[in-house]
Design a protein around this motif. Structure first.
Motif, short mmCIF file in Angstrom:
data_model
loop_
_atom_site.label_atom_id
_atom_site.label_comp_id
_atom_site.label_asym_id
_atom_site.label_seq_id
_atom_site.Cartn_x
_atom_site.Cartn_y
_atom_site.Cartn_z
N LEU A 1 -4.70 1.89 5.24
CA LEU A 1 -4.59 0.48 4.88
C LEU A 1 -5.94 -0.12 4.46
O LEU A 1 -6.01 -1.27 4.07
N HIS A 2 -7.00 0.69 4.60
CA HIS A 2 -8.36 0.25 4.32
C HIS A 2 -8.76 -0.91 5.22
O HIS A 2 -9.38 -1.88 4.76
N GLU A 3 -8.36 -0.84 6.48
CA GLU A 3 -8.77 -1.85 7.44
C GLU A 3 -10.29 -1.71 7.58
O GLU A 3 -10.79 -0.62 7.84
N GLU A 4 -11.00 -2.84 7.40
CA GLU A 4 -12.43 -2.73 7.17
C GLU A 4 -13.24 -2.31 8.39
O GLU A 4 -14.24 -1.61 8.26
N VAL A 5 -12.83 -2.74 9.57
CA VAL A 5 -13.66 -2.44 10.73
C VAL A 5 -13.26 -1.12 11.37
O VAL A 5 -14.03 -0.16 11.38
N TYR A 6 -12.03 -1.05 11.87
CA TYR A 6 -11.63 0.12 12.65
C TYR A 6 -11.05 1.24 11.78
O TYR A 6 -11.08 2.40 12.14
N TYR B 1 -2.46 -7.03 11.16
CA TYR B 1 -2.07 -6.00 10.21
C TYR B 1 -0.61 -5.59 10.23
O TYR B 1 -0.16 -4.85 9.38
N MET B 2 0.12 -6.07 11.22
CA MET B 2 1.47 -5.53 11.35
C MET B 2 2.51 -6.62 11.24
O MET B 2 2.36 -7.69 11.83
N HIS C 1 -3.28 8.21 17.07
CA HIS C 1 -2.50 8.43 15.85
C HIS C 1 -2.44 7.19 14.96
O HIS C 1 -1.95 7.24 13.84
N LEU C 2 -2.94 6.07 15.48
CA LEU C 2 -2.88 4.82 14.72
C LEU C 2 -4.05 4.73 13.72
O LEU C 2 -3.93 4.08 12.69
N GLN C 3 -5.16 5.39 14.07
CA GLN C 3 -6.35 5.22 13.25
C GLN C 3 -6.16 5.69 11.80
O GLN C 3 -6.53 4.98 10.87
N PRO C 4 -5.53 6.88 11.59
CA PRO C 4 -5.31 7.28 10.20
C PRO C 4 -4.50 6.24 9.42
O PRO C 4 -4.75 6.05 8.22
N LEU C 5 -3.58 5.57 10.07
CA LEU C 5 -2.78 4.57 9.38
C LEU C 5 -3.67 3.40 8.96
O LEU C 5 -3.55 2.87 7.86
N LEU C 6 -4.58 3.01 9.87
CA LEU C 6 -5.51 1.92 9.55
C LEU C 6 -6.43 2.32 8.40
O LEU C 6 -6.78 1.51 7.56
N LYS C 7 -6.79 3.59 8.41
CA LYS C 7 -7.68 4.06 7.35
C LYS C 7 -6.97 4.00 6.00
O LYS C 7 -7.56 3.63 4.99
N VAL D 1 -5.47 7.97 1.18
CA VAL D 1 -6.60 7.06 1.36
C VAL D 1 -7.29 6.79 0.03
O VAL D 1 -7.77 5.68 -0.23
N SER D 2 -7.31 7.80 -0.85
CA SER D 2 -8.04 7.64 -2.11
C SER D 2 -7.31 6.81 -3.16
O SER D 2 -7.89 6.45 -4.17
N LEU D 3 -6.02 6.59 -2.97
CA LEU D 3 -5.28 5.80 -3.96
C LEU D 3 -5.82 4.38 -4.01
O LEU D 3 -6.22 3.83 -2.99
N THR D 4 -5.83 3.80 -5.20
CA THR D 4 -6.34 2.44 -5.36
C THR D 4 -5.16 1.50 -5.58
O THR D 4 -4.27 1.81 -6.37
N ALA D 5 -5.18 0.35 -4.93
CA ALA D 5 -4.07 -0.60 -5.11
C ALA D 5 -4.48 -1.97 -4.65
O ALA D 5 -5.39 -2.12 -3.83
N SER D 6 -3.80 -2.99 -5.17
CA SER D 6 -4.07 -4.35 -4.70
C SER D 6 -3.46 -4.54 -3.32
O SER D 6 -4.03 -5.22 -2.47
N SER D 7 -2.28 -3.99 -3.08
CA SER D 7 -1.66 -4.10 -1.74
C SER D 7 -1.27 -2.74 -1.24
O SER D 7 -0.79 -1.90 -2.01
N ARG D 8 -1.49 -2.54 0.04
CA ARG D 8 -1.14 -1.25 0.64
C ARG D 8 -0.17 -1.51 1.78
O ARG D 8 -0.46 -2.29 2.68
N TRP D 9 0.96 -0.84 1.72
CA TRP D 9 1.99 -1.02 2.75
C TRP D 9 2.34 0.31 3.39
O TRP D 9 2.33 1.34 2.74
#
Ligand code: ZN
Ligand code: ZN
Length: 484
Positions: A201-206, A239-240, A193-199, A168-176
């Motif tokens: 991806l830096h998904e802003e809301v969820y 997102y997918m 188990h989906l929420q950590p993946l969204l986190k 989560v802490s890594l910085t990047a222009s695109s996250r895949w």
């Protein structure tokens, strides 16, 4: 266009005047206040006050981020070679500067950021790099792109792992995040188990807000409320990117061909041994009576029954063996019973019966090989087929010994006996502690492999110029297609 002038930065920062001048702003002191104006003739310049606030509030030397055009690929250790081979296959040599970083080697962030186009590392390296006090070089690079292969492993543990915090802490222009199985296939709460993946991806809301996720999607979805489902769908649509096999044009068509393969003798023997042990268990549980509590036919034994069916299926694919432990001790008890019945323990007959019970023998009636022979009280070793011919007397030619029959009264192990059973015969048999079926790839043979080996041998006889090489390659290909 700003016309009334700005009073200054939104926060009180010393020395901001120098910065404003550098931007070309000019100051005017009016009515006791200093206001800043854009230079005349300059159009379409908008003052981004919030960004200015961030820029001015964070000291320049707090944390240096190295801008990079490199892609960071994080993979499970066993896939490193796969990525390397695929890159070699699809990219001309020397076109990409690639670093594979899997060991403890110390790397400086500027090397990572500027000397490579692709950096491949493993999830374990990622975990090891997490240190809240000292920033890892991976964190000090602003990557062009981060790609987590088999990224669902981030969600496999819902607790805060080092791997997860680091990702989560890594910085990047695109996250895949690349995965074939975004959520585990369990009956309950796959969605969490989906929420950590969204986190990641830096998904802003969820992704960034667990409470929103729980209230907006997780709880309504699990309560089967339509709102939860539709929000989830909208989120996934944004997102997918889902590519199914049928969407890919490059994959050659899958040709399925069913072939019935005969057992090779060795495989047949190992398969028969398993079937024999299953039959023996069922026969000795009150002569195939499903109401015997320990019988595989009993409805309460569904778990063992499923395991048995799995074992039988497996045994069709590859030869193997059933590990039998502690058989020696129980066989000793059987031998003691036979001695009580008149067998002399110094005779050849004694050691012969003992050996047959330990490692199998040919049936004394029909001559067929039998891994788990049944010993009768009259000391005849019979296969299951032969012993099952008659439940009341020994079927060895000329013997006809009458077994002691159990009455039809309810017993703890059989509350509802269906038929009288040979009590002394059943009680005499040693029990074997059997493990699962163990396919043993190194030392046994498989009918499937023999079949594939033969068709390849035929095929390769048409290509005499590279016989060995072709054989190995196509054999491996075939095995992948054939072994389930
Ligand atoms: Zn027999
Ligand atoms: Zn007999």
């Amino acid at each position: 266009m700003e016309t009334v002038g700005l009073p200054g930065p939104p926060v009180n920062v010393r020395g901001y005047q120098r910065l404003f001048h550098a931007f070309g702003l000019t100051s005017r002191f009016e009515k006791g206040v200093t206001r800043w104006f854009y230079p005349k003739l300059l159009e379409n310049l908008v003052f981004d006050s919030p960004a200015l606030k961030v820029a001015l509030c964070q000291p320049l030397d707090a944390f240096r981020l190295y801008l990079s055009k490199a892609t960071l690929i994080v993979v499970p250790a066993n896939l490193v070679d796969h990525w390397k081979t695929q890159i070699d296959k699809h990219v001309s040599a020397g076109q990409l500067r690639i670093l594979v970083w899997t060991d403890n080697k110390k790397l400086s962030p500027h090397n990572l950021a500027w000397d490579y186009d692709v950096v491949i590392t493993t999830f374990s390296r990622l975990s090891a790099e997490w240190n809240p006090r000292k920033k890892s070089p991976l964190i000090q690079v602003h990557w062009l792109r981060i790609m987590l292969d088999e990224g669902h492993t981030l969600g496999s543990s819902l607790s805060l792992t080092n791997k997860f915090q680091m990702a989560v802490s890594l910085t990047a222009s695109s996250r895949w995040l690349l995965t074939g199985t975004p959520t585990p296939n369990t009956p309950n709460s796959q969605l969490s188990h989906l929420q950590p993946l969204l986190k990641f991806l830096h998904e802003e809301v969820y992704g960034d807000n667990l409470k929103f996720w729980e209230a907006g999607i997780l709880r309504p979805f699990e309560a089967e409320i339509e709102e939860g489902r539709s929000r989830l769908l909208q989120l996934l649509q944004r997102y997918m990117i889902c590519s199914r096999k049928k969407d890919l044009r490059m994959i050659p068509p899958c040709i399925k061909k069913s072939t019935y393969i005969n057992f090779v003798p060795r495989h047949a023997r190992s398969y028969n041994e398993l079937v024999e042990s299953v039959r023996r268990n069922i026969l000795l549980a009150d002569w195939n009576d499903p109401s015997h509590v320990e019988s595989l036919l009993n409805s309460k034994q569904w778990k063992f029954r499923n395991a048995t069916i799995n074992n039988v299926r497996l045994s069709c694919c590859v030869a193997g063996h059933i590990k039998m432990t502690d058989a020696g001790q129980d066989i000793k008890e059987t031998m003691d019973d036979l001695v009580e019945g008149g067998l002399d323990d110094s005779t050849f007959e004694y050691s012969s019966i003992q050996n047959c019970l330990i490692s199998g023998c040919n049936c004394k009636r029909c001559g067929e090989w039998c891994r788990l022979p049944v010993i009768t009280p009259c000391r005849h070793l019979l296969c299951l087929d032969c012993v099952a011919l008659d439940s009341e007397r020994c079927t060895f030619p000329g013997c006809g010994y009458l077994y002691e029959m159990q009455t039809l009264l309810a017993r703890p192990e059989n509350p509802n006996p269906k038929w009288p059973v040979p009590k002394d015969l059943i009680e005499l048999q040693p029990s074997y502690n059997q493990d699962d079926w163990n396919p043993d790839w190194q030392s046994t043979s498989s009918s499937k492999v023999s079949y594939l080996y033969n068709i390849n041998a035929v095929r390769n006889s048409h290509y005499p110029q590279h016989p060995r090489c072709t054989l190995q390659k196509s054999q491996a290909g075939q095995l992948l297609c054939w072994i389930e």
